[in-house]
Design an enzyme around this catalytic site. Structure first.
Site, PDB file in Angstrom:
ATOM      1  N   LYS A  29      -9.421 -47.866 -62.674  1.00 50.09           N
ATOM      2  CA  LYS A  29     -10.778 -48.195 -62.000  1.00 50.09           C
ATOM      3  C   LYS A  29     -10.454 -49.418 -60.868  1.00 50.09           C
ATOM      4  CE  LYS A  29     -13.681 -50.834 -64.080  1.00 50.09           C
ATOM      5  NZ  LYS A  29     -14.329 -52.040 -63.702  1.00 50.09           N
ATOM      6  N   ASN A  30     -10.082 -50.553 -61.402  1.00 51.95           N
ATOM      7  CA  ASN A  30      -9.912 -51.809 -60.659  1.00 51.95           C
ATOM      8  C   ASN A  30      -8.796 -51.834 -59.478  1.00 51.95           C
ATOM      9  OD1 ASN A  30     -11.970 -52.496 -62.348  1.00 51.95           O
ATOM     10  ND2 ASN A  30     -10.697 -53.969 -63.464  1.00 51.95           N
ATOM     11  N   CYS A  62     -23.350 -60.667 -64.799  1.00 48.63           N
ATOM     12  CA  CYS A  62     -23.554 -59.498 -65.845  1.00 48.63           C
ATOM     13  C   CYS A  62     -23.216 -60.023 -67.138  1.00 48.63           C
ATOM     14  CB  CYS A  62     -22.477 -58.595 -65.535  1.00 48.63           C
ATOM     15  SG  CYS A  62     -20.769 -59.351 -65.769  1.00 48.63           S
ATOM     16  N   ARG A  73     -20.577 -64.709 -62.759  1.00 48.82           N
ATOM     17  CA  ARG A  73     -19.776 -64.124 -61.633  1.00 48.82           C
ATOM     18  C   ARG A  73     -20.009 -64.573 -60.058  1.00 48.82           C
ATOM     19  NH1 ARG A  73     -18.011 -59.337 -64.216  1.00 48.82           N
ATOM     20  NH2 ARG A  73     -16.442 -58.951 -62.661  1.00 48.82           N
ATOM     21  N   ASP A 121      -9.525 -58.338 -69.607  1.00 53.14           N
ATOM     22  CA  ASP A 121      -9.913 -57.229 -70.146  1.00 53.14           C
ATOM     23  C   ASP A 121      -9.478 -56.365 -71.061  1.00 53.14           C
ATOM     24  OD1 ASP A 121     -10.151 -56.451 -66.324  1.00 53.14           O
ATOM     25  OD2 ASP A 121     -11.354 -57.640 -67.865  1.00 53.14           O
ATOM     26  N   ARG A 144     -18.572 -46.391 -67.149  1.00 53.96           N
ATOM     27  CA  ARG A 144     -18.511 -47.008 -66.187  1.00 53.96           C
ATOM     28  C   ARG A 144     -17.054 -47.311 -65.920  1.00 53.96           C
ATOM     29  NH1 ARG A 144     -20.802 -52.522 -65.008  1.00 53.96           N
ATOM     30  NH2 ARG A 144     -19.511 -52.203 -63.313  1.00 53.96           N
TER      31      ARG A 144
HETATM   32  C1  EPZ Z   1     -11.882 -58.492 -61.662  1.00 55.96           C
HETATM   33  O1  EPZ Z   1     -13.075 -58.954 -61.620  1.00 55.96           O
HETATM   34  C2  EPZ Z   1     -12.125 -57.364 -62.403  1.00 55.96           C
HETATM   35  N1  EPZ Z   1     -12.997 -56.212 -61.794  1.00 55.96           N
HETATM   36  C3  EPZ Z   1     -12.388 -57.703 -63.917  1.00 55.96           C
HETATM   37  O2  EPZ Z   1     -12.382 -56.251 -64.638  1.00 55.96           O
HETATM   38  C4  EPZ Z   1     -11.622 -58.523 -64.593  1.00 55.96           C
HETATM   39  O3  EPZ Z   1     -12.137 -59.001 -65.817  1.00 55.96           O
HETATM   40  C5  EPZ Z   1     -11.287 -59.787 -63.261  1.00 55.96           C
HETATM   41  O4  EPZ Z   1     -10.943 -59.417 -62.095  1.00 55.96           O
HETATM   42  C6  EPZ Z   1     -10.332 -60.702 -63.877  1.00 55.96           C
HETATM   43  O5  EPZ Z   1      -9.066 -60.259 -64.019  1.00 55.96           O
HETATM   44  C7  EPZ Z   1     -12.601 -55.560 -60.853  1.00 55.96           C
HETATM   45  O6  EPZ Z   1     -11.202 -55.614 -60.331  1.00 55.96           O
HETATM   46  C8  EPZ Z   1     -13.472 -54.611 -60.199  1.00 55.96           C
HETATM   47  P1  EPZ Z   1     -12.374 -62.820 -60.648  1.00 55.96           P
HETATM   48  P2  EPZ Z   1     -13.476 -60.267 -60.546  1.00 55.96           P
HETATM   49  O7  EPZ Z   1     -13.067 -62.993 -59.235  1.00 55.96           O
HETATM   50  O8  EPZ Z   1     -12.847 -59.940 -59.392  1.00 55.96           O
HETATM   51  C9  EPZ Z   1     -14.532 -66.956 -60.953  1.00 55.96           C
HETATM   52  C10 EPZ Z   1     -13.472 -54.859 -66.069  1.00 55.96           C
HETATM   53  O9  EPZ Z   1     -13.859 -54.863 -67.047  1.00 55.96           O
HETATM   54  N2  EPZ Z   1     -15.059 -66.765 -59.539  1.00 55.96           N
HETATM   55  O10 EPZ Z   1     -10.726 -62.728 -60.789  1.00 55.96           O
HETATM   56  O11 EPZ Z   1     -14.997 -60.559 -60.312  1.00 55.96           O
HETATM   57  C11 EPZ Z   1     -15.409 -65.949 -61.946  1.00 55.96           C
HETATM   58  O12 EPZ Z   1     -16.384 -66.451 -62.488  1.00 55.96           O
HETATM   59  C12 EPZ Z   1     -13.851 -56.019 -65.238  1.00 55.96           C
HETATM   60  O13 EPZ Z   1     -12.777 -53.822 -65.541  1.00 55.96           O
HETATM   61  C13 EPZ Z   1     -15.544 -67.860 -59.093  1.00 55.96           C
HETATM   62  O14 EPZ Z   1     -15.927 -68.848 -59.595  1.00 55.96           O
HETATM   63  O15 EPZ Z   1     -12.869 -61.411 -61.040  1.00 55.96           O
HETATM   64  C14 EPZ Z   1     -14.200 -65.849 -63.244  1.00 55.96           C
HETATM   65  O16 EPZ Z   1     -14.474 -66.821 -64.009  1.00 55.96           O
HETATM   66  C15 EPZ Z   1     -14.552 -57.224 -65.939  1.00 55.96           C
HETATM   67  N3  EPZ Z   1     -16.145 -67.843 -57.918  1.00 55.96           N
HETATM   68  C16 EPZ Z   1     -12.883 -66.009 -62.642  1.00 55.96           C
HETATM   69  O17 EPZ Z   1     -13.116 -66.838 -61.154  1.00 55.96           O
HETATM   70  C17 EPZ Z   1     -15.645 -66.654 -57.072  1.00 55.96           C
HETATM   71  O18 EPZ Z   1     -15.943 -66.653 -55.717  1.00 55.96           O
HETATM   72  C18 EPZ Z   1     -12.039 -64.923 -62.174  1.00 55.96           C
HETATM   73  O19 EPZ Z   1     -13.000 -63.789 -61.605  1.00 55.96           O
HETATM   74  C19 EPZ Z   1     -15.062 -65.460 -57.515  1.00 55.96           C
HETATM   75  C20 EPZ Z   1     -14.614 -65.861 -58.997  1.00 55.96           C
END
Ligand code: EPZ
Length: 422
Positions: free
Chosen positions: A22-23, A116, A121, A307, A399
Site C-alpha cells: 500500500k505504502n 489521525c 501528522r 508499522d 484500509r
Molecule cells: C509514512 O507516513 C507511512 N504512510 C506510515 O505508514 C509510516 O508509519 C510512516 O511513513 C513512518 O514510516 C505511508 O507511506 C502512506 P513521516 P508519513 O512523514 O510519510 C513527522 C501505515 O500504517 N513529520 O515519515 O506520514 C511525523 O509527525 C502508515 O501504513 C513532521 O514532523 O510519515 C512523524 O513523527 C501509518 N513534519 C515523523 O515525521 C512533516 O512535515 C515521520 O513521519 C512530516 C513528518
C-alpha cells in the site's frame, strides 16, 4: 459497521500470497500526475486506500481503469487541481498529490490532511521544502494553496527529520523542476526507492537512489512518460503474517515477499526463538514453542519499522519475560495497549516506552480497532485468545490489509466478518 469474529486456539498451516505494498502504491499513483500519457500499474493491493486515491485522480479529471490489482491511468485529461476535504480527510496520504500537481500545473489546492489516531501528522517539512523550490504557499480555510506560476526551481533541501511522505512529495516535485535539486536526509524506505526508480526509468536523472542524499535533474516542466510499474511486495503485511506464525506457534510460508525488506522483523523474531527458511521470494517461519522477550525501538528504515510495533507487542504479550518497546516516530501509537490488556495482556506505559510482561494466556473479549496497525495486532492476539473475540471498527483494517480474513481463513484460522446488528 462490520466486525471480525475470531475463535482463538486454531493452529495455522500452509502458505499465503503477499500483496503489493500500500505504502509503495500510494506515492506511485500520485506520481502518475507527472505524466500526460497512459501508464499501467500492476500488483496493486486490493485495499480501500488505493481505491480512495484512484478516485481522487478521477475527481481531478484523470482517466482511471482499475480492476483488482491492475490500474491503467491517463492524467492527460486532468482539468482540476483541487484535492477536496471529502477525499483527503478519508486518507491523509492524499497529501502526496501536492508535489506532483504543483510541479505539473504550477498551482493547486490540497486540503490539509489533519491528524489521525497515531499522531498530529504535520506536513510542515513538505511545505518548507516546496517554498525553498520557489512555491508560494498559503494555508486558508483548511486548504494548502500552492502556486509556482513559472514552475518550481531546483533547490537544496535539507530535511530536519527524516520524512517518508516529505521525501516522496519533493522527489516528485523535483522531477519536473527547472534545474537540479539536492535532498539531504532523505528517507530510504523501499517504497521511496521504488518511486525514485519509476521516475528514473521515465528518463529523469536521479543520483543516490537508496541513500539519504538524492540529486535530481528536473525536466523544466516537461511531463514524463512512465513504463509499466509492478508494485513491490508489502513488507508490513509480510511482517504481520510472520507474527501470526509466531504467536500461534505455526509453520507458515509467505510467498511473493522481498526478504531484504523485512530483515529487522526476521531478526527480532529470531531473537524471540523463531527460525526461518528463505528462498528468493518466499519465507517459512519455524516458530518456537516458548517465546523469549524482545526489546524494540522503532526508527526509520532500515531500522525496526514503527508499522510493525503493534504486531510485535501482541507477540511479546505471550513471551516468557518482560519486553520493552519504545515508539520513537509517532506521539500516540500505543492505542492498542488498552485493547490488548482487555484480552488479558499485562502492558504498562510510561511516555513513549511500554513494558510488556508476558502472560500465560489471553482471553477473548470485545475489542475495538483504533488505527490500521493496531487492528492487525488485535487480530493476532484474538487468534490465540481463549474463546471468541470480536474485533470492531475493522474499517481501519480494510484500509491497508488485502483480504486479511480470507488469507487467515485459508491458513486455518476460525475468523469471519459479521455485520453489527442495527
Ligand atoms: C509514512 O507516513 C507511512 N504512510 C506510515 O505508514 C509510516 O508509519 C510512516 O511513513 C513512518 O514510516 C505511508 O507511506 C502512506 P513521516 P508519513 O512523514 O510519510 C513527522 C501505515 O500504517 N513529520 O515519515 O506520514 C511525523 O509527525 C502508515 O501504513 C513532521 O514532523 O510519515 C512523524 O513523527 C501509518 N513534519 C515523523 O515525521 C512533516 O512535515 C515521520 O513521519 C512530516 C513528518
Amino acid at each position: 459497521m462490520d466486525y471480525l469474529e475470531i475463535v482463538g486456539g486454531q493452529k495455522l498451516s500452509g502458505s499465503v500470497l503477499i500483496s503489493g505494498a500500500k505504502n509503495a502504491a500510494l506515492p506511485i499513483i500520485a506520481a502518475t500526475i507527472l505524466s500526460d500519457k497512459k501508464v499501467t500499474l500492476t500488483n496493486l493491493p486490493n485495499v480501500v486506500d488505493i481505491r480512495t486515491l484512484l478516485s481522487l485522480l478521477t475527481m481531478l479529471g484523470g482517466e482511471v481503469d482499475h480492476s483488482e490489482t491492475i490500474a491503467h491511468i491517463n492524467n492527460g485529461s486532468i482539468n482540476s487541481t483541487k484535492a477536496v476535504y471529502e477525499i483527503v480527510s478519508q486518507m491523509r496520504a492524499s497529501i502526496l498529490v501536492l508535489g506532483p500537481l504543483l510541479a505539473r500545473f504550477g498551482e493547486c489546492e490540497v486540503s490539509l490532511p489533519g491528524g489521525c489516531a497515531i499522531g498530529q501528522r504535520p506536513i510542515d517539512l513538505h511545505l518548507r521544502a516546496l517554498e525553498a523550490m520557489g512555491a508560494h504557499i498559503e494555508i486558508k480555510g483548511g486548504y494548502v494553496r500552492a502556486e509556482a506560476k513559472d514552475g518550481l526551481k531546483g533547490a537544496k533541501i535539507i530535511f530536519d527529520k527524516i520524512t517518508v511522505g516529505g521525501t516522496e512529495n519533493i522527489v516528485m516535485a523535483a522531477a519536473l523542476a527547472h534545474g537540479q535539486s539536492t535532498i539531504i536526509n532523505a528517507a530510504i524506505e523501499p517504497e521511496v526507492v521504488q518511486l525514485c526508480e519509476m521516475i528514473r526509468d521515465a528518463g529523469v536523472d536521479i543520483q543516490g537512489i537508496g541513500t539519504n542524499e538524492l540529486i535530481i535533474e528536473g525536466t523544466c516542466g516537461k511531463p514524463l512518460e512512465f513504463k509499466t510499474v509492478e508494485i513491490i511486495p508489502d513488507r508490513i503485511e509480510a511482517g504481520t503474517y510472520l507474527c501470526a506464525g509466531a504467536i500461534t506457534n505455526s509453520v507458515i510460508t509467505l510467498n511473493k515477499v522481498n526478504n531484504n525488506h523485512i530483515r529487522t522483523s526476521i531478526d527480532k523474531l529470531e531473537s524471540m526463538g523463531c527460525s526461518f527458511e528463505l528462498t528468493d521470494d518466499s519465507i517459512t517461519i519455524l516458530p518456537s514453542k516458548t517465546l523469549k522477550p524482545v526489546n524494540l525501538i522503532t526508527t526509520e528504515y532500515p531500522g525496526f519499522p514503527t508499522d510493525m510495533q503493534a504486531q510485535f507487542m501482541a507477540v511479546a504479550a505471550l513471551a516468557e519475560g518482560e519486553s520493552v518497546i519504545e515508539e520513537r516516530l509517532f506521539e500516540n501509537r500505543f492505542m492498542h495497549v488498552s485493547e490488548l490488556n482487555r484480552l488479558g495482556a499485562d502492558i504498562w506505559l510510561k511516555g513513549s516506552v511500554s513494558a510488556v510482561k508476558g502472560v500465560e494466556k489471553l482471553f477473548a473479549a470485545d475489542v475495538m480497532a483504533t488505527d490500521l496497525r493496531a487492528s492487525s495486532a488485535l487480530v493476532l492476539a484474538a487468534l490465540v485468545a481463549e474463546g471468541t473475540t470480536n474485533v470492531r471498527r475493522i474499517y481501519h483494517l480494510d484500509r491497508g490489509y488485502d483480504d486479511l480474513e480470507g488469507k487467515l481463513t485459508k491458513l486455518g484460522a476460525n475468523i469471519c466478518r459479521k455485520k453489527e446488528s442495527k
